[in-house]
Write a protein that holds these residues in place. Structure first.
Motif, PDB file in Angstrom:
ATOM      1  N   ARG A   1     -16.895 -33.944  30.536  1.00  8.53           N
ATOM      2  CA  ARG A   1     -15.950 -33.487  29.527  1.00  8.53           C
ATOM      3  C   ARG A   1     -14.824 -32.718  30.211  1.00  8.53           C
ATOM      4  N   TYR A   2     -13.804 -32.384  29.453  1.00  7.94           N
ATOM      5  CA  TYR A   2     -12.756 -31.518  29.968  1.00  7.94           C
ATOM      6  C   TYR A   2     -13.347 -30.110  30.087  1.00  7.94           C
ATOM      7  N   ALA A   3     -13.149 -29.497  31.236  1.00  7.32           N
ATOM      8  CA  ALA A   3     -13.794 -28.216  31.499  1.00  7.32           C
ATOM      9  C   ALA A   3     -12.824 -27.225  32.114  1.00  7.32           C
ATOM     10  N   THR A   4     -13.030 -25.959  31.786  1.00  7.02           N
ATOM     11  CA  THR A   4     -12.292 -24.875  32.407  1.00  7.02           C
ATOM     12  C   THR A   4     -13.288 -23.759  32.692  1.00  7.02           C
ATOM     13  N   ALA A   5     -13.216 -23.189  33.888  1.00 10.72           N
ATOM     14  CA  ALA A   5     -14.176 -22.166  34.300  1.00 10.72           C
ATOM     15  C   ALA A   5     -13.455 -20.895  34.710  1.00 10.72           C
ATOM     16  N   LEU A   6     -13.957 -19.755  34.260  1.00  8.76           N
ATOM     17  CA  LEU A   6     -13.467 -18.448  34.683  1.00  8.76           C
ATOM     18  C   LEU A   6     -14.505 -17.843  35.616  1.00  8.76           C
ATOM     19  N   HIS A   7     -14.111 -17.580  36.868  1.00  7.76           N
ATOM     20  CA  HIS A   7     -15.036 -17.006  37.847  1.00  7.76           C
ATOM     21  C   HIS A   7     -15.054 -15.483  37.699  1.00  7.76           C
ATOM     22  N   LEU A   8     -16.263 -14.934  37.659  1.00  3.33           N
ATOM     23  CA  LEU A   8     -16.459 -13.512  37.418  1.00  3.33           C
ATOM     24  C   LEU A   8     -16.859 -12.766  38.682  1.00  3.33           C
TER      25      LEU A   8
ATOM     26  N   GLU B   1      -7.521 -16.156  28.157  1.00  2.00           N
ATOM     27  CA  GLU B   1      -7.674 -15.371  26.932  1.00  2.00           C
ATOM     28  C   GLU B   1      -8.872 -15.854  26.119  1.00  2.00           C
ATOM     29  N   LEU B   2      -9.060 -17.175  26.043  1.00  5.41           N
ATOM     30  CA  LEU B   2     -10.225 -17.708  25.330  1.00  5.41           C
ATOM     31  C   LEU B   2     -11.507 -17.289  26.026  1.00  5.41           C
ATOM     32  N   HIS B   3     -11.542 -17.410  27.343  1.00  2.00           N
ATOM     33  CA  HIS B   3     -12.737 -16.997  28.081  1.00  2.00           C
ATOM     34  C   HIS B   3     -13.080 -15.537  27.796  1.00  2.00           C
ATOM     35  N   ARG B   4     -12.095 -14.671  27.845  1.00  2.00           N
ATOM     36  CA  ARG B   4     -12.359 -13.239  27.655  1.00  2.00           C
ATOM     37  C   ARG B   4     -12.795 -12.936  26.225  1.00  2.00           C
ATOM     38  N   ALA B   5     -12.231 -13.653  25.270  1.00  2.00           N
ATOM     39  CA  ALA B   5     -12.671 -13.468  23.879  1.00  2.00           C
ATOM     40  C   ALA B   5     -14.128 -13.883  23.723  1.00  2.00           C
ATOM     41  N   LEU B   6     -14.520 -14.967  24.398  1.00  4.94           N
ATOM     42  CA  LEU B   6     -15.902 -15.448  24.311  1.00  4.94           C
ATOM     43  C   LEU B   6     -16.879 -14.533  25.035  1.00  4.94           C
ATOM     44  N   LEU B   7     -16.407 -13.783  26.014  1.00  7.53           N
ATOM     45  CA  LEU B   7     -17.264 -12.838  26.716  1.00  7.53           C
ATOM     46  C   LEU B   7     -17.539 -11.591  25.884  1.00  7.53           C
ATOM     47  N   ARG B   8     -16.721 -11.371  24.853  1.00  6.40           N
ATOM     48  CA  ARG B   8     -16.930 -10.226  23.969  1.00  6.40           C
ATOM     49  C   ARG B   8     -17.881 -10.597  22.839  1.00  6.40           C
TER      50      ARG B   8
ATOM     51  N   ASP C   1     -17.583  -9.063  19.829  1.00  9.95           N
ATOM     52  CA  ASP C   1     -16.966  -8.684  18.558  1.00  9.95           C
ATOM     53  C   ASP C   1     -15.747  -9.525  18.199  1.00  9.95           C
ATOM     54  N   ALA C   2     -15.513 -10.644  18.902  1.00  6.79           N
ATOM     55  CA  ALA C   2     -14.359 -11.495  18.567  1.00  6.79           C
ATOM     56  C   ALA C   2     -14.598 -12.172  17.224  1.00  6.79           C
ATOM     57  N   SER C   3     -13.615 -12.123  16.337  1.00 10.64           N
ATOM     58  CA  SER C   3     -13.754 -12.710  15.006  1.00 10.64           C
ATOM     59  C   SER C   3     -13.562 -14.225  15.065  1.00 10.64           C
ATOM     60  N   PRO C   4     -14.080 -14.954  14.070  1.00 14.33           N
ATOM     61  CA  PRO C   4     -13.861 -16.412  14.035  1.00 14.33           C
ATOM     62  C   PRO C   4     -12.386 -16.776  14.042  1.00 14.33           C
ATOM     63  N   GLU C   5     -11.547 -16.000  13.352  1.00 16.56           N
ATOM     64  CA  GLU C   5     -10.115 -16.282  13.335  1.00 16.56           C
ATOM     65  C   GLU C   5      -9.503 -16.106  14.716  1.00 16.56           C
ATOM     66  N   GLU C   6      -9.930 -15.066  15.431  1.00 19.18           N
ATOM     67  CA  GLU C   6      -9.423 -14.833  16.780  1.00 19.18           C
ATOM     68  C   GLU C   6      -9.841 -15.964  17.710  1.00 19.18           C
ATOM     69  N   LEU C   7     -11.095 -16.400  17.607  1.00 17.85           N
ATOM     70  CA  LEU C   7     -11.585 -17.483  18.452  1.00 17.85           C
ATOM     71  C   LEU C   7     -10.880 -18.797  18.129  1.00 17.85           C
ATOM     72  N   GLU C   8     -10.613 -19.042  16.844  1.00 15.06           N
ATOM     73  CA  GLU C   8      -9.930 -20.275  16.461  1.00 15.06           C
ATOM     74  C   GLU C   8      -8.533 -20.321  17.048  1.00 15.06           C
ATOM     75  N   GLY C   9      -7.797 -19.209  16.935  1.00 11.56           N
ATOM     76  CA  GLY C   9      -6.446 -19.170  17.491  1.00 11.56           C
ATOM     77  C   GLY C   9      -6.448 -19.279  19.004  1.00 11.56           C
ATOM     78  N   ALA C  10      -7.388 -18.571  19.659  1.00 12.18           N
ATOM     79  CA  ALA C  10      -7.468 -18.628  21.121  1.00 12.18           C
ATOM     80  C   ALA C  10      -7.847 -20.025  21.593  1.00 12.18           C
ATOM     81  N   SER C  11      -8.741 -20.696  20.852  1.00 17.30           N
ATOM     82  CA  SER C  11      -9.135 -22.052  21.208  1.00 17.30           C
ATOM     83  C   SER C  11      -7.971 -23.021  21.081  1.00 17.30           C
ATOM     84  N   CYS C  12      -7.172 -22.862  20.044  1.00 20.70           N
ATOM     85  CA  CYS C  12      -6.006 -23.728  19.843  1.00 20.70           C
ATOM     86  C   CYS C  12      -5.012 -23.562  20.992  1.00 20.70           C
TER      87      CYS C  12
END
Length: 286
Positions: free
Chosen positions: A40-47, A128-135, A137-148
């Protein structure tokens, strides 16, 4: 969520209900080097940790803060690693990316660079999407916008971009329409697809244009409007639980989190400050 353990290698996958077509992987390894073919299409954030790897005949290096981008069918081969390697992967279903690419009028082209720093503007939406997913408390609306935003950035990185579908003037008009709808209904939950349909612009261009012209993505703009109303209600003595529901937030804890982040103080501290000013005003007038 599922997880597997093989020696010093651990991976856990999940599919957030608020992000259909998206899979999240959490990796942790200081063991064997691995080779894989992405499906699949993939993106990785190294920590943490450093990794040396090859892709399409080129050698790359990844470390903390690096964003990697891969497309289906590519062979990834790791050659060396230093330290405990931790990274998060976001996988986009192929059909999801193809639909976005068709909307944006793009043609397939493998990315010219596969390891970029997270502050690079080209991959900033992915970070930004990666960091939202690491939290937690990210809201569904925030995740939807970040994913877009992330999906648009992924398309631009992995395609030859041709932007003929809409002139820029149409983008400005669309932002005005979208902002008008959000201003009228900011205490309600408006899905991004609904907002885009009302604005008459696809959601990928709308998110980009809205951020460029307003200064915030749609979900963040709505949150600021909600906190603005919350300050007025709190100043009038409305209880915090009632304020949260009246401004469109889920509960008092969400009100507390957003209020402190935007206003710099908690709702309780804000109420006490308002009361103190009122008492001082009453004393000085007597």
């Amino acid at each position: 969520m599922s997880a597997t353990q093989r020696g010093q290698y651990r991976v856990a996958f999940s599919r957030p209900a608020s992000l259909p077509g998206v899979t999240i992987g959490q990796f942790r390894s200081d063991g064997h080097l691995f080779t894989c073919v992405t499906d699949r299409y993939a993106t990785a954030l190294h920590l943490s940790g450093q990794s040396e790897w090859s892709l399409r005949g080129a050698r790359w290096s990844s470390g903390p803060g690096t964003i990697d981008v891969k497309v289906p069918g590519e062979v990834f081969a790791e050659h060396a690693r230093r330290g405990l390697r931790r990274f998060q992967v976001v996988l986009f279903d192929t059909r999801m990316v193809h639909e976005a690419r068709a909307t944006l009028d793009c043609t397939v082209s493998p990315p010219k660079e596969n390891a970029l720093r997270s502050h690079d503007p080209r991959v900033a939406p992915l970070a930004e999407l990666h960091r939202a997913l690491l939290r937690d408390d990210a809201s569904p609306e925030e995740l939807e916008g970040a994913s877009c935003d992330a999906l648009r950035a992924l398309c631009e990185l992995t395609t030859e971009h041709r932007d003929r579908a809409h002139p820029r003037s149409a983008w400005t008009t669309a932002v005005m329409r979208a902002r008008g709808l959000l201003d009228a209904r900011f205490t309600e939950t408006i899905a991004l697809d609904e907002l885009a349909a009302y604005a008459r612009l696809d959601k990928f261009r709308l998110c980009r244009a809205f951020r460029d012209q307003v200064g915030l993505p749609p979900h963040a703009y709505v949150t600021h409007r909600r906190i603005g109303l919350a300050t007025a209600l709190l100043a009038r003595g409305v209880p915090q639980v009632e304020v949260a529901s009246r401004v469109g937030l889920y509960d008092q804890s969400q009100l507390h989190r957003h209020f402190k982040r935007i206003a710099g103080v908690t709702p309780g501290e804000y109420v006490r400050a308002v009361r103190t000013r009122a008492m001082r005003g009453a004393t000085s007038s007597t």
